[in-house]
Motif scaffolding. Sequence first.
Motif, PDB file in Angstrom:
ATOM      1  N   ASP A  82       0.463   4.466   0.606  1.00 37.66           N
ATOM      2  CA  ASP A  82       0.352   5.389   1.736  1.00 37.66           C
ATOM      3  C   ASP A  82       1.009   4.817   2.988  1.00 37.66           C
ATOM      4  OD1 ASP A  82      -1.005   7.228   0.185  1.00 37.66           O
ATOM      5  OD2 ASP A  82      -2.982   6.487   0.752  1.00 37.66           O
ATOM      6  N   ARG A  83       0.816   3.512   3.203  1.00 42.82           N
ATOM      7  CA  ARG A  83       1.415   2.862   4.372  1.00 42.82           C
ATOM      8  C   ARG A  83       2.936   2.827   4.221  1.00 42.82           C
ATOM      9  NH1 ARG A  83      -1.249  -2.644   5.189  1.00 42.82           N
ATOM     10  NH2 ARG A  83      -3.022  -1.249   4.962  1.00 42.82           N
TER      11      ARG A  83
ATOM     12  N   ASP B 111       0.855  -1.183   0.000  1.00 47.24           N
ATOM     13  CA  ASP B 111       0.000   0.000   0.000  1.00 47.24           C
ATOM     14  C   ASP B 111       0.898   1.243   0.000  1.00 47.24           C
ATOM     15  OD1 ASP B 111      -1.329   2.233   1.953  1.00 47.24           O
ATOM     16  OD2 ASP B 111      -2.852   1.231   0.734  1.00 47.24           O
TER      17      ASP B 111
ATOM     18  N   THR C 232       5.842  -7.274  15.235  1.00 48.01           N
ATOM     19  CA  THR C 232       5.396  -7.108  13.845  1.00 48.01           C
ATOM     20  C   THR C 232       6.582  -6.824  12.936  1.00 48.01           C
ATOM     21  OG1 THR C 232       3.313  -6.198  14.679  1.00 48.01           O
ATOM     22  CG2 THR C 232       3.783  -5.886  12.344  1.00 48.01           C
TER      23      THR C 232
ATOM     24  N   PRO D 265      -0.065  -3.424  10.421  1.00 45.74           N
ATOM     25  CA  PRO D 265      -1.531  -3.439  10.479  1.00 45.74           C
ATOM     26  C   PRO D 265      -2.095  -2.222   9.753  1.00 45.74           C
ATOM     27  CG  PRO D 265      -0.586  -2.766  12.592  1.00 45.74           C
ATOM     28  CD  PRO D 265       0.565  -3.209  11.746  1.00 45.74           C
ATOM     29  N   ALA D 266      -3.251  -2.389   9.155  1.00 45.89           N
ATOM     30  CA  ALA D 266      -3.913  -1.267   8.473  1.00 45.89           C
ATOM     31  C   ALA D 266      -4.308  -0.222   9.495  1.00 45.89           C
ATOM     32  CB  ALA D 266      -5.141  -1.759   7.731  1.00 45.89           C
ATOM     33  N   SER D 267      -4.114   1.040   9.133  1.00 45.58           N
ATOM     34  CA  SER D 267      -4.434   2.126  10.067  1.00 45.58           C
ATOM     35  C   SER D 267      -5.926   2.454  10.011  1.00 45.58           C
ATOM     36  CB  SER D 267      -3.624   3.365   9.713  1.00 45.58           C
ATOM     37  OG  SER D 267      -3.821   3.722   8.371  1.00 45.58           O
TER      38      SER D 267
ATOM     39  N   ALA E  30       5.841  -2.593   5.218  1.00 45.52           N
ATOM     40  CA  ALA E  30       4.541  -2.028   4.844  1.00 45.52           C
ATOM     41  C   ALA E  30       3.485  -3.099   4.644  1.00 45.52           C
ATOM     42  CB  ALA E  30       4.685  -1.175   3.588  1.00 45.52           C
ATOM     43  N   LYS E  31       3.903  -4.251   4.125  1.00 48.08           N
ATOM     44  CA  LYS E  31       2.949  -5.328   3.894  1.00 48.08           C
ATOM     45  C   LYS E  31       2.606  -6.087   5.172  1.00 48.08           C
ATOM     46  CE  LYS E  31       3.557  -7.708   0.021  1.00 48.08           C
ATOM     47  NZ  LYS E  31       4.213  -8.424  -1.088  1.00 48.08           N
TER      48      LYS E  31
END
Length: 262
Positions: A203-204, A201, A232, A260-262, A256-257
């Motif tokens: 942005d991440r 992603d 993590t 965790p999603a923000s 990044a992969k």
Amino acid sequence: MSARPKKSFGQHFLHERRYIERIVSAISPRPEDFLVEIGPGEGALTFPLLAAAGKLTAIELDTDLIPNLQANSAGVGELSIVHADVLKVDFTALAHRHGAERLRIAGNLPYYISSPILFHCIDHAAAITDMHFMLQKEVVDRMAAEPGSKVYGRLSVMLQLACRVEPLFDVPPGAFRPPPKVDSSVVRLVPLAAEARHDADPDRLYAIVKAAFAQRRKTLSNALRQLMDADTIRLADVDPKARAETLAPEDFVRLAKTAPAS
């Protein structure tokens, strides 16, 4: 009549013929190319590129420079001038409007805004064949830096994940009017093929790279604590005690992969 360079636009006009010829030779423009020049200035690169390719689109913010560019292009080729801030130009849409699959970009970039322009260009990397830029030598050194280098940082990682970075040659201050206080370098950027691009992603990835290099002396577990914990980081096969400048660009993709999603 020569234009007076404007400090507010960071203008340093290239005038030395041998460096102009070296840059044009490095670009090697062809009639079938859709060429875009950022900041043509007085046209030192514009007109040789126009003569070789037959057509060129120039993006210029300074309205005072446009009349001379238009007048001097007569009989040389088809010059289209876009009066705009380059950061607001959608390169992908520009290519599509002209029926081109990809465009080629060149320019002598103002030092004060070179990094934002580079990031803007890589946002449109899928619509770009290559880029040839003249930049402050220090910036080119950062762009091409390898992990472990003192100048390796956010710019190095983000550009190398999007492009192949090829420093070409240096240009001394005396080749410009007025002479800048630093050396310049010409660099070639070639966007990676679709299959070679990362699938994290964006942005991440950007958030992680920015946080990791914000305080270079901190370990990753400290620098990234707002984004992920040490466990993590380990899941991404990265040492939480490592510092950002020791990681390869691909390490940041794995982070990044894994994050965790923000």
